[in-house]
Design a protein around this motif. Sequence first.
Motif, PDB file in Angstrom:
ATOM      1  N   ILE A 108      52.287  43.668  31.016  1.00  0.00           N
ATOM      2  CA  ILE A 108      51.332  44.755  30.786  1.00  0.00           C
ATOM      3  C   ILE A 108      49.986  44.426  31.421  1.00  0.00           C
ATOM      4  CG2 ILE A 108      50.120  46.075  29.002  1.00  0.00           C
ATOM      5  CD1 ILE A 108      52.608  45.628  27.222  1.00  0.00           C
ATOM      6  N   TYR A 109      49.580  43.156  31.382  1.00  0.00           N
ATOM      7  CA  TYR A 109      48.319  42.780  32.020  1.00  0.00           C
ATOM      8  C   TYR A 109      48.373  43.021  33.524  1.00  0.00           C
ATOM      9  CZ  TYR A 109      44.702  39.842  34.050  1.00  0.00           C
ATOM     10  OH  TYR A 109      43.643  39.392  34.806  1.00  0.00           O
ATOM     11  N   LEU A 110      49.490  42.664  34.165  1.00  0.00           N
ATOM     12  CA  LEU A 110      49.623  42.917  35.602  1.00  0.00           C
ATOM     13  C   LEU A 110      49.590  44.416  35.894  1.00  0.00           C
ATOM     14  CD1 LEU A 110      52.339  40.243  36.489  1.00  0.00           C
ATOM     15  CD2 LEU A 110      49.927  40.217  37.161  1.00  0.00           C
ATOM     16  N   ALA A 111      50.130  45.227  34.982  1.00  0.00           N
ATOM     17  CA  ALA A 111      50.041  46.687  35.137  1.00  0.00           C
ATOM     18  C   ALA A 111      48.595  47.149  34.997  1.00  0.00           C
ATOM     19  CB  ALA A 111      50.920  47.381  34.099  1.00  0.00           C
ATOM     20  N   VAL A 112      47.835  46.511  34.111  1.00  0.00           N
ATOM     21  CA  VAL A 112      46.407  46.832  33.951  1.00  0.00           C
ATOM     22  C   VAL A 112      45.650  46.542  35.245  1.00  0.00           C
ATOM     23  CG1 VAL A 112      44.266  46.112  32.801  1.00  0.00           C
ATOM     24  CG2 VAL A 112      46.333  46.512  31.455  1.00  0.00           C
ATOM     25  N   VAL A 113      45.897  45.366  35.818  1.00  0.00           N
ATOM     26  CA  VAL A 113      45.222  44.976  37.061  1.00  0.00           C
ATOM     27  C   VAL A 113      45.522  45.985  38.161  1.00  0.00           C
ATOM     28  CG1 VAL A 113      45.105  43.226  38.874  1.00  0.00           C
ATOM     29  CG2 VAL A 113      45.172  42.525  36.466  1.00  0.00           C
ATOM     30  N   ALA A 114      46.789  46.392  38.267  1.00  0.00           N
ATOM     31  CA  ALA A 114      47.186  47.358  39.307  1.00  0.00           C
ATOM     32  C   ALA A 114      46.539  48.715  39.061  1.00  0.00           C
ATOM     33  CB  ALA A 114      48.707  47.497  39.339  1.00  0.00           C
ATOM     34  N   ALA A 115      46.476  49.145  37.800  1.00  0.00           N
ATOM     35  CA  ALA A 115      45.897  50.456  37.475  1.00  0.00           C
ATOM     36  C   ALA A 115      44.406  50.491  37.775  1.00  0.00           C
ATOM     37  CB  ALA A 115      46.159  50.791  36.008  1.00  0.00           C
ATOM     38  N   GLU A 116      43.698  49.421  37.424  1.00  0.00           N
ATOM     39  CA  GLU A 116      42.245  49.418  37.622  1.00  0.00           C
ATOM     40  C   GLU A 116      41.867  49.429  39.096  1.00  0.00           C
ATOM     41  OE1 GLU A 116      40.621  46.249  35.254  1.00  0.00           O
ATOM     42  OE2 GLU A 116      40.558  47.521  33.465  1.00  0.00           O
ATOM     43  N   LYS A 117      42.769  48.984  39.959  1.00  0.00           N
ATOM     44  CA  LYS A 117      42.504  49.081  41.394  1.00  0.00           C
ATOM     45  C   LYS A 117      42.517  50.532  41.853  1.00  0.00           C
ATOM     46  CE  LYS A 117      44.343  44.526  42.650  1.00  0.00           C
ATOM     47  NZ  LYS A 117      45.431  43.799  43.362  1.00  0.00           N
ATOM     48  N   ARG A 118      43.264  51.376  41.123  1.00  0.00           N
ATOM     49  CA  ARG A 118      43.330  52.800  41.477  1.00  0.00           C
ATOM     50  C   ARG A 118      42.224  53.614  40.822  1.00  0.00           C
ATOM     51  NH1 ARG A 118      48.833  51.667  40.334  1.00  0.00           N
ATOM     52  NH2 ARG A 118      48.582  52.624  38.276  1.00  0.00           N
ATOM     53  N   TRP A 119      41.662  53.076  39.747  1.00  0.00           N
ATOM     54  CA  TRP A 119      40.636  53.821  39.005  1.00  0.00           C
ATOM     55  C   TRP A 119      39.267  53.628  39.667  1.00  0.00           C
ATOM     56  CZ3 TRP A 119      42.434  51.767  33.594  1.00  0.00           C
ATOM     57  CH2 TRP A 119      43.623  52.430  33.241  1.00  0.00           C
ATOM     58  N   SER A 145      48.834  58.456  30.784  1.00  0.00           N
ATOM     59  CA  SER A 145      49.421  58.286  32.112  1.00  0.00           C
ATOM     60  C   SER A 145      49.643  56.810  32.416  1.00  0.00           C
ATOM     61  CB  SER A 145      48.520  58.917  33.177  1.00  0.00           C
ATOM     62  OG  SER A 145      47.229  58.331  33.153  1.00  0.00           O
ATOM     63  N   PHE A 146      48.709  55.967  31.978  1.00  0.00           N
ATOM     64  CA  PHE A 146      48.878  54.528  32.164  1.00  0.00           C
ATOM     65  C   PHE A 146      50.066  54.031  31.343  1.00  0.00           C
ATOM     66  CE2 PHE A 146      47.958  50.279  30.414  1.00  0.00           C
ATOM     67  CZ  PHE A 146      48.054  49.543  31.582  1.00  0.00           C
ATOM     68  N   ASN A 147      50.146  54.488  30.086  1.00  0.00           N
ATOM     69  CA  ASN A 147      51.261  54.081  29.225  1.00  0.00           C
ATOM     70  C   ASN A 147      52.605  54.498  29.815  1.00  0.00           C
ATOM     71  OD1 ASN A 147      49.502  52.949  27.458  1.00  0.00           O
ATOM     72  ND2 ASN A 147      49.750  54.461  25.833  1.00  0.00           N
ATOM     73  N   ALA A 148      52.630  55.685  30.471  1.00  0.00           N
ATOM     74  CA  ALA A 148      53.881  56.162  31.068  1.00  0.00           C
ATOM     75  C   ALA A 148      54.362  55.199  32.149  1.00  0.00           C
ATOM     76  CB  ALA A 148      53.675  57.555  31.642  1.00  0.00           C
ATOM     77  N   ARG A 149      53.416  54.694  32.957  1.00  0.00           N
ATOM     78  CA  ARG A 149      53.791  53.733  33.998  1.00  0.00           C
ATOM     79  C   ARG A 149      54.322  52.440  33.380  1.00  0.00           C
ATOM     80  NH1 ARG A 149      48.559  55.111  36.059  1.00  0.00           N
ATOM     81  NH2 ARG A 149      48.688  56.744  37.645  1.00  0.00           N
ATOM     82  N   VAL A 150      53.636  52.007  32.322  1.00  0.00           N
ATOM     83  CA  VAL A 150      54.053  50.761  31.675  1.00  0.00           C
ATOM     84  C   VAL A 150      55.420  50.937  31.028  1.00  0.00           C
ATOM     85  CG1 VAL A 150      53.503  49.090  29.878  1.00  0.00           C
ATOM     86  CG2 VAL A 150      51.685  50.006  31.306  1.00  0.00           C
ATOM     87  N   ARG A 151      55.672  52.111  30.430  1.00  0.00           N
ATOM     88  CA  ARG A 151      56.963  52.347  29.771  1.00  0.00           C
ATOM     89  C   ARG A 151      58.113  52.238  30.764  1.00  0.00           C
ATOM     90  NH1 ARG A 151      53.953  56.419  26.927  1.00  0.00           N
ATOM     91  NH2 ARG A 151      53.633  55.774  24.746  1.00  0.00           N
ATOM     92  N   VAL A 199      52.006  47.659  21.253  1.00  0.00           N
ATOM     93  CA  VAL A 199      50.902  47.142  22.049  1.00  0.00           C
ATOM     94  C   VAL A 199      49.810  48.213  22.053  1.00  0.00           C
ATOM     95  CG1 VAL A 199      50.140  46.352  24.316  1.00  0.00           C
ATOM     96  CG2 VAL A 199      52.437  45.792  23.509  1.00  0.00           C
ATOM     97  N   TYR A 200      48.661  47.874  21.487  1.00  0.00           N
ATOM     98  CA  TYR A 200      47.545  48.818  21.390  1.00  0.00           C
ATOM     99  C   TYR A 200      46.568  48.562  22.528  1.00  0.00           C
ATOM    100  CZ  TYR A 200      49.429  49.699  16.763  1.00  0.00           C
ATOM    101  OH  TYR A 200      50.269  50.028  15.736  1.00  0.00           O
ATOM    102  N   LEU A 201      46.146  49.643  23.135  1.00  0.00           N
ATOM    103  CA  LEU A 201      45.254  49.557  24.281  1.00  0.00           C
ATOM    104  C   LEU A 201      44.012  50.403  24.059  1.00  0.00           C
ATOM    105  CD1 LEU A 201      48.053  50.039  26.901  1.00  0.00           C
ATOM    106  CD2 LEU A 201      46.681  47.970  26.738  1.00  0.00           C
ATOM    107  N   ALA A 202      42.885  49.874  24.488  1.00  0.00           N
ATOM    108  CA  ALA A 202      41.623  50.629  24.462  1.00  0.00           C
ATOM    109  C   ALA A 202      41.150  50.788  25.901  1.00  0.00           C
ATOM    110  CB  ALA A 202      40.573  49.890  23.640  1.00  0.00           C
ATOM    111  N   ILE A 203      40.972  52.041  26.328  1.00  0.00           N
ATOM    112  CA  ILE A 203      40.470  52.328  27.674  1.00  0.00           C
ATOM    113  C   ILE A 203      39.122  53.015  27.536  1.00  0.00           C
ATOM    114  CG2 ILE A 203      40.809  53.655  29.791  1.00  0.00           C
ATOM    115  CD1 ILE A 203      43.739  53.291  29.554  1.00  0.00           C
ATOM    116  N   GLY A 204      38.107  52.423  28.117  1.00  0.00           N
ATOM    117  CA  GLY A 204      36.769  52.994  28.054  1.00  0.00           C
ATOM    118  C   GLY A 204      36.401  53.711  29.335  1.00  0.00           C
ATOM    119  N   VAL A 205      35.592  54.746  29.216  1.00  0.00           N
ATOM    120  CA  VAL A 205      35.002  55.417  30.367  1.00  0.00           C
ATOM    121  C   VAL A 205      33.523  55.049  30.375  1.00  0.00           C
ATOM    122  CG1 VAL A 205      34.550  57.612  31.526  1.00  0.00           C
ATOM    123  CG2 VAL A 205      36.658  57.302  30.212  1.00  0.00           C
ATOM    124  N   GLY A 206      33.094  54.314  31.400  1.00  0.00           N
ATOM    125  CA  GLY A 206      31.717  53.839  31.468  1.00  0.00           C
ATOM    126  C   GLY A 206      30.751  54.911  31.928  1.00  0.00           C
TER     127      GLY A 206
END
Length: 403
Positions: free
Chosen positions: A368-379, A343-349, A186-193
Motif C-alpha cells: 500500500i505504501y508503494l501505491a501511495v508513492v505512485a499515486a502522489e506522483k500523479r497528484w 479512487s485511490f482505494n480502488a487502485r489499491v483494491r 487499513v485506514y487512510l487519511a488524505i489531505g488537500v493542502g
Amino acid sequence: METEAIDKFITDLDLKKGTELFGSNGLVKLITKRLVERVLEAELEEHLGYPKGERGEEPRANPRNGTSPKRVKTDDGEIELQVPRDRNGTFEPQLVKKRQTRLDGFDDKVLSLYGRGMSTREIQGHLAELYGTEVSPDLISRVTDVVLEDIQTWRKRPLAAVWPIVYLDALVVRIRDGGTVRRKSVYLAIGVGLEGRKEVLGMWLEETEGARFWLKVITELKNRGVEDILIACVDGLKGFPEALESVFPMTTVQTCIVHMIRNSTRLISWKDRKQVARDLKPIYTAVDRDAAESALADFDKAWGKQYPAVTQSWRSSWERVVPFLDFPPDLRRILYTTNAIESFNARVRKLVNGKGHFPTDDAAFKLIYLAVVAAEKRWTRPPKGWSRALNQLAIHFEGRLPL
C-alpha cells in the motif's frame, strides 16, 4: 562532445544483422560489463596513484594483484565482472562495493514489480524470463523490506499546520495471523493542502474501529504538527466525529453523500433502486438545508412506508450530511464525496485482490505504501475550481486559513 563520442562508439561497433541488443546475451549487457570494469579499474588507479602498466624504478609498495570474479545483478540480467585487486587488500571499490550483489537500478525494478501487485514468486519468474536473472524469493523479500524503513520515516514525518480538507476512509485486506487469515482494515487519511495538492497523511491498520482508535489517529496527526482541519469528509466512520471534535473542536464533519446513497440502495429491492436513487437526488442537490429537508420529507411520503429504514438512516445522520449545502457549487463538488480517496482505494483494491491474502501486516503495508508513492506522483494538479473554493473557505472559516 558526449553525443559525438557515443556516435563514434556505435560506428566502431561491428553490428551485424541479427545482433542481439537486449536480453541475457545482448550487446547492452556486454557494454554494461565493460563499462563497469573500466570504472573499477579507474578507481584502483586513483587508489594506487599510478596507471596500469606503468613500471617504476623501484618495486611498488602496493602493486596490482590481478582480478577476482564477481557476479552482480543488473536491470539487463546477471553479469560476471572481473574486479581488480591490490596486493595489500586496501582497495575499496565504490561503484560495486564489497559484498554488493546488485547494481543500482535493480532494486528499483524489483520494487516497481512488487508495487504492481506481483508476488515474490511472480517477480522471480518475470526476471528469469526477461533478463535471465535467477533471483531467490528471499532476496526479493530483503529488497522490498528496505521499504519498511521508508514507511517508518514517512509515518513520522511532520505535517503542515492547516489542512482545508481531510478525507478519511478504509479498505479491507486479508492478512494471515497465526494459522488464520483475518480481515483487517487499513485506514487512510488524505489531505488537500492550501495549494490544492493531495497528500496521504497517514496509514493505520486495525481489526476494529471505534472512538478509541480514531482518537489515537487524530492525536497522532496533531502531534505531527496539524493544528487545524477545516472540513473532514468521512464514510460514516463510527466514533470518528466524537474523537475529532475532542481534538479539533472547530472542524466540520461531512459524511460522504455517495456512501449515503450507496448504503440506502442496499436496502432497496432491485426493481426499485434506480427510481429511489432518482428520488434521493433532490435532497443532496437542494439549494440549502431547508430545501433539502423538504426534499427528504417528499421522499419519505413516496417511499417511507415501503422502505422506512432509508429515511431513518438519512435523518439519524442529518447534521453530518448537510454541512456541504452551506457552501457554493464550486466547493460542494469537492466536498460532495470522498472520491479523492475512493479512487485511490480502488487502485489499491486491484492490487490487494490479486494477492489473495498477505502473510504479515508488514507485507500489506509495503504494497500500500508503494501505491501511495505512485499515486502522489500523479497528484500534481489541484481539483477543478480549487482557487475559487479556497477563497470561499477563507470567507466561511474567517481567520483560520494562513493566506
